[in-house]
Design an enzyme around this catalytic site. Structure first.
Site, mmCIF file in Angstrom:
data_model
loop_
_atom_site.group_PDB
_atom_site.id
_atom_site.type_symbol
_atom_site.label_atom_id
_atom_site.label_comp_id
_atom_site.label_asym_id
_atom_site.label_seq_id
_atom_site.Cartn_x
_atom_site.Cartn_y
_atom_site.Cartn_z
ATOM 1 N N SER A 19 0.889 -1.221 -0.112
ATOM 2 C CA SER A 19 0.062 -0.044 0.046
ATOM 3 C C SER A 19 0.897 1.331 0.121
ATOM 4 C CB SER A 19 -0.938 -0.076 1.349
ATOM 5 O OG SER A 19 -1.685 1.192 1.341
ATOM 6 N N HIS A 40 -1.470 -1.095 -4.088
ATOM 7 C CA HIS A 40 -2.571 -0.585 -3.640
ATOM 8 C C HIS A 40 -2.556 0.985 -3.366
ATOM 9 C CE1 HIS A 40 -6.198 -1.454 -1.446
ATOM 10 N NE2 HIS A 40 -5.802 -0.439 -0.249
ATOM 11 N N ASP A 84 -4.580 4.192 -1.887
ATOM 12 C CA ASP A 84 -5.647 4.719 -1.088
ATOM 13 C C ASP A 84 -5.996 5.793 -1.218
ATOM 14 O OD1 ASP A 84 -6.191 2.327 0.808
ATOM 15 O OD2 ASP A 84 -3.808 2.448 1.540
ATOM 16 N N MET A 140 -8.334 8.828 -0.019
ATOM 17 C CA MET A 140 -9.311 9.311 1.192
ATOM 18 C C MET A 140 -9.676 10.788 0.920
ATOM 19 S SD MET A 140 -6.759 7.756 4.003
ATOM 20 C CE MET A 140 -6.287 6.089 4.234
ATOM 21 N N HIS A 197 -8.265 2.046 -3.905
ATOM 22 C CA HIS A 197 -9.105 1.861 -3.020
ATOM 23 C C HIS A 197 -9.976 3.107 -2.529
ATOM 24 C CE1 HIS A 197 -9.689 0.518 1.590
ATOM 25 N NE2 HIS A 197 -10.992 0.769 1.058
ATOM 26 N N MET A 226 -11.958 5.580 -0.556
ATOM 27 C CA MET A 226 -12.696 5.847 0.617
ATOM 28 C C MET A 226 -13.235 7.034 0.428
ATOM 29 S SD MET A 226 -9.639 3.989 3.130
ATOM 30 C CE MET A 226 -8.599 4.162 1.812
ATOM 31 N N MET A 259 -11.953 -5.141 5.021
ATOM 32 C CA MET A 259 -11.086 -4.178 5.860
ATOM 33 C C MET A 259 -11.090 -4.834 7.336
ATOM 34 S SD MET A 259 -10.595 -1.630 3.875
ATOM 35 C CE MET A 259 -9.480 -0.983 5.175
ATOM 36 N N ASP A 302 -6.999 -5.966 4.342
ATOM 37 C CA ASP A 302 -6.332 -4.704 4.420
ATOM 38 C C ASP A 302 -6.321 -4.084 5.626
ATOM 39 O OD1 ASP A 302 -5.374 -2.207 3.402
ATOM 40 O OD2 ASP A 302 -7.075 -1.599 2.281
HETATM 41 C C1 DX5 Z 1 -6.485 1.836 5.661
HETATM 42 C C2 DX5 Z 1 -6.037 1.643 4.376
HETATM 43 C C3 DX5 Z 1 -4.695 0.562 4.233
HETATM 44 C C4 DX5 Z 1 -3.357 1.074 4.612
HETATM 45 C C5 DX5 Z 1 -2.864 -0.008 5.452
HETATM 46 O O1 DX5 Z 1 -7.479 2.571 5.633
HETATM 47 O O2 DX5 Z 1 -7.020 0.953 3.525
HETATM 48 O O3 DX5 Z 1 -4.686 0.356 2.696
HETATM 49 O O4 DX5 Z 1 -2.709 1.508 3.747
HETATM 50 O O5 DX5 Z 1 -1.825 0.132 6.043
HETATM 51 P P1 DX5 Z 1 -1.154 -0.942 7.159
HETATM 52 O O6 DX5 Z 1 -0.793 -2.184 6.392
HETATM 53 O O7 DX5 Z 1 0.075 -0.020 7.583
HETATM 54 O O8 DX5 Z 1 -2.348 -1.148 8.227
HETATM 55 ZN ZN ZN Z 2 -6.415 0.528 1.489
#
Ligand code: DX5
Ligand code: ZN
Length: 239
Positions: free
Chosen positions: A27, A52, A54, A56, A85, A87, A153, A191
């Site tokens: 990620s 991956h 993320d 947000m 991903h 969010m 998740m 994840d």
């Molecule tokens: C959290 C993200 C993850 C995050 C995971 O909301 O969706 O993808 O990057 O990070 P680690 O592996 O550090 O928990």
């Molecule tokens: Zn993620």
């Protein structure tokens, strides 16, 4: 180069459903934000399968990460499959931009409820894989026949570096049972808080795709960390 002509790994299309290849997806969130490009290239060289990413929005989750411009900038630096991903409370306004920026799969959250049927259709119409994410407190069952990947998740989303929530193992088992009983072929991804031990637990429960930020990018030797995680999850399912 056209995005569709690029090679990427999507092994379940080449394998029978009972032999699902393991995917390791670092990620990018855990990489220094000043060095996203270098981090993406490093993940490729380290033998990862996917990257991956993320996204947000500061509304669906209490944090902001980056947008399509960053994805577009990083895209030419690696051939890894881009697992995006989202969010976000209103991902519909971003799907086309992420598709053009180089996403291979777009994961939306099941918590968006009424928006889901049209979001799934839009992602398909853009020629991308459809992922569906489910937060720890949420149940999942509808839409499973329409998706390519279910993202369970294993932390509450919004931040990297959180502790794995063990209760989520039951949800992974349930997802694997549904997949088998209904003869479906979605991948089961996990994840949040994934490391060698929690990854192995998830593999035993039925996961085949492992997103890991801190445990991989936080390691001094990313290649060794990717190899070791792959070895641990393989061993966990080979008994
Ligand atoms: C959290 C993200 C993850 C995050 C995971 O909301 O969706 O993808 O990057 O990070 P680690 O592996 O550090 O928990
Ligand atoms: Zn993620």
């Amino acid at each position: 180069m056209g995005i569709r002509s690029r090679w990427y790994r999507w092994p379940s299309e080449r394998l029978p459903p009972t032999v699902v290849e393991i995917i390791i997806a670092p990620s990018l969130l855990a990489c220094s934000h000043a060095r996203f490009g270098a981090g993406a290239a490093r993940a490729g060289r380290a033998g990862a399968d996917w990257l991956h990413l993320d996204i947000m929005d500061g509304h669906f989750v209490p944090n902001i990460s980056f947008g399509p411009q960053v994805v577009r900038a990083v895209r030419p630096l690696t051939k890894l499959f881009f697992d995006v991903h989202l969010m976000c409370s209103k991902p519909g306004i971003l799907l086309e931009a992420f598709a053009k920026a180089g996403a291979d799969e777009m994961i939306i959250h099941i918590e968006l409820a009424d928006q889901l049927p049209s979001l799934i259709q839009i992602i398909k119409s853009l020629g991308k894989k459809v992922g569906l994410a489910v937060n720890p407190p949420t149940a999942v069952e509808p839409f499973l026949h329409q998706i390519d990947l279910l993202l369970v998740m294993t932390v509450n989303p919004g931040f990297g570096g959180q502790e794995f929530i063990r209760d989520c193992l039951t949800k992974i088992q349930q997802a694997a049972t549904w997949r088998r009983e209904r003869n479906l072929s979605y991948r089961i991804s996990v994840d949040g808080g994934i490391n060698d031990e929690t990854g192995a637990d998830c593999a035993r429960a039925g996961a085949d795709t492992f997103v890991a930020g801190t445990s991989l990018f936080g390691s001094h030797n990313l290649k060794l960390a990717v190899t070791q995680l792959r070895r641990c999850v393989r061993l966990a399912t080979s008994r």
